[in-house]
Design a protein around this motif. Structure first.
Motif, PDB file in Angstrom:
ATOM      1  N   GLU A  46       3.259  14.458  -9.737  1.00 33.95           N
ATOM      2  CA  GLU A  46       3.530  12.947  -9.952  1.00 33.95           C
ATOM      3  C   GLU A  46       3.210  11.967  -8.735  1.00 33.95           C
ATOM      4  O   GLU A  46       3.070  12.318  -7.625  1.00 33.95           O
ATOM      5  N   GLY A  47       2.974  10.790  -9.294  1.00 33.50           N
ATOM      6  CA  GLY A  47       2.850   9.515  -8.493  1.00 33.50           C
ATOM      7  C   GLY A  47       3.889   9.056  -7.669  1.00 33.50           C
ATOM      8  O   GLY A  47       4.960   9.320  -8.137  1.00 33.50           O
ATOM      9  N   VAL A  48       3.697   8.916  -6.546  1.00 36.98           N
ATOM     10  CA  VAL A  48       4.762   8.516  -5.435  1.00 36.98           C
ATOM     11  C   VAL A  48       4.482   6.943  -5.219  1.00 36.98           C
ATOM     12  O   VAL A  48       5.392   6.210  -5.349  1.00 36.98           O
ATOM     13  N   ALA A  49       3.294   6.553  -4.704  1.00 35.86           N
ATOM     14  CA  ALA A  49       3.084   5.152  -4.398  1.00 35.86           C
ATOM     15  C   ALA A  49       1.735   4.957  -4.482  1.00 35.86           C
ATOM     16  O   ALA A  49       0.780   5.902  -4.113  1.00 35.86           O
ATOM     17  N   ALA A  50       1.092   3.836  -4.920  1.00 36.40           N
ATOM     18  CA  ALA A  50      -0.238   3.272  -4.862  1.00 36.40           C
ATOM     19  C   ALA A  50      -0.207   2.109  -4.229  1.00 36.40           C
ATOM     20  O   ALA A  50       0.615   1.130  -4.211  1.00 36.40           O
ATOM     21  N   ILE A  51      -1.529   1.672  -4.030  1.00 35.30           N
ATOM     22  CA  ILE A  51      -1.805   0.484  -3.382  1.00 35.30           C
ATOM     23  C   ILE A  51      -3.109  -0.145  -4.053  1.00 35.30           C
ATOM     24  O   ILE A  51      -4.134   0.621  -4.203  1.00 35.30           O
ATOM     25  N   VAL A  64      11.646   7.099  -5.239  1.00 33.25           N
ATOM     26  CA  VAL A  64      11.097   6.774  -3.863  1.00 33.25           C
ATOM     27  C   VAL A  64      11.233   5.175  -3.606  1.00 33.25           C
ATOM     28  O   VAL A  64      11.450   5.166  -2.290  1.00 33.25           O
ATOM     29  N   LYS A  65      11.299   4.372  -4.705  1.00 33.35           N
ATOM     30  CA  LYS A  65      11.587   3.095  -4.067  1.00 33.35           C
ATOM     31  C   LYS A  65      12.708   2.619  -3.314  1.00 33.35           C
ATOM     32  O   LYS A  65      13.818   3.007  -3.344  1.00 33.35           O
ATOM     33  N   GLY A  66      12.352   1.727  -2.378  1.00 36.73           N
ATOM     34  CA  GLY A  66      13.311   1.629  -1.294  1.00 36.73           C
ATOM     35  C   GLY A  66      13.474   2.511   0.111  1.00 36.73           C
ATOM     36  O   GLY A  66      13.981   2.335   0.980  1.00 36.73           O
ATOM     37  N   ARG A  67      12.823   3.592  -0.097  1.00 38.23           N
ATOM     38  CA  ARG A  67      12.914   4.634   0.812  1.00 38.23           C
ATOM     39  C   ARG A  67      11.406   4.960   1.247  1.00 38.23           C
ATOM     40  O   ARG A  67      11.312   5.201   2.547  1.00 38.23           O
ATOM     41  N   PHE A  68      10.306   5.054   0.532  1.00 39.21           N
ATOM     42  CA  PHE A  68       9.012   4.930   0.989  1.00 39.21           C
ATOM     43  C   PHE A  68       8.315   3.757   0.906  1.00 39.21           C
ATOM     44  O   PHE A  68       8.374   3.064  -0.069  1.00 39.21           O
TER      45      PHE A  68
END
Length: 126
Positions: A46-51, A64-68
């Motif tokens: 699963e995707g967690v974060a991308a830039i 994870v929004k707000g924590r990572f």
């Protein structure tokens, strides 16, 4: 070819923090998306974060929004994932990935990544 390598995993207690790092090397001129994914045995990655585009936009999974927080150091060709308020359900193998060209996102069915790291274990104890 592009190589990506993760570092910084480990074990912490619930509520703690960890910072993952990912260094990219090789022909990175066309890389415009870098991301973190995670996977536990028996489940899909699963995707967690991308830039995207060196920081123009970033994307987070709702869990994870707000924590990572994902960040990028263009001078070092690296991205980071600052993980705060960690929970046992964050326990997984975390992977860094990169994509050359096209759009950027967390859904692998829409935004397939071209290059993957070997992964690094993150374990959160309750």
């Amino acid at each position: 070819q592009v190589q990506v390598a993760e570092s910084g995993g480990g074990s912490v207690q619930s509520g703690g923090s960890l910072r993952l790092s990912c260094a990219a090397s090789g022909y990175i001129g066309r890389v415009n998306c870098m991301a973190w994914f995670r996977q536990v045995p028996g489940k899909e990655r699963e995707g967690v974060a991308a830039i995207y585009d060196r920081g123009v936009a970033s994307y987070y999974a709702s869990s994870v929004k707000g924590r990572f927080f994902i960040s990028q150091d263009n001078a070092k060709n690296a991205i980071y994932l600052q993980m705060n308020s960690l929970k046992p359900e964050d326990t997984a193998m975390y992977y860094c990935a990169a994509r050359s060209g096209g759009l950027c996102g967390l859904d692998l069915r829409r935004y397939g990544m071209d290059y993957w790291g070997e992964g690094i274990q993150v374990t959160i104890s309750s």
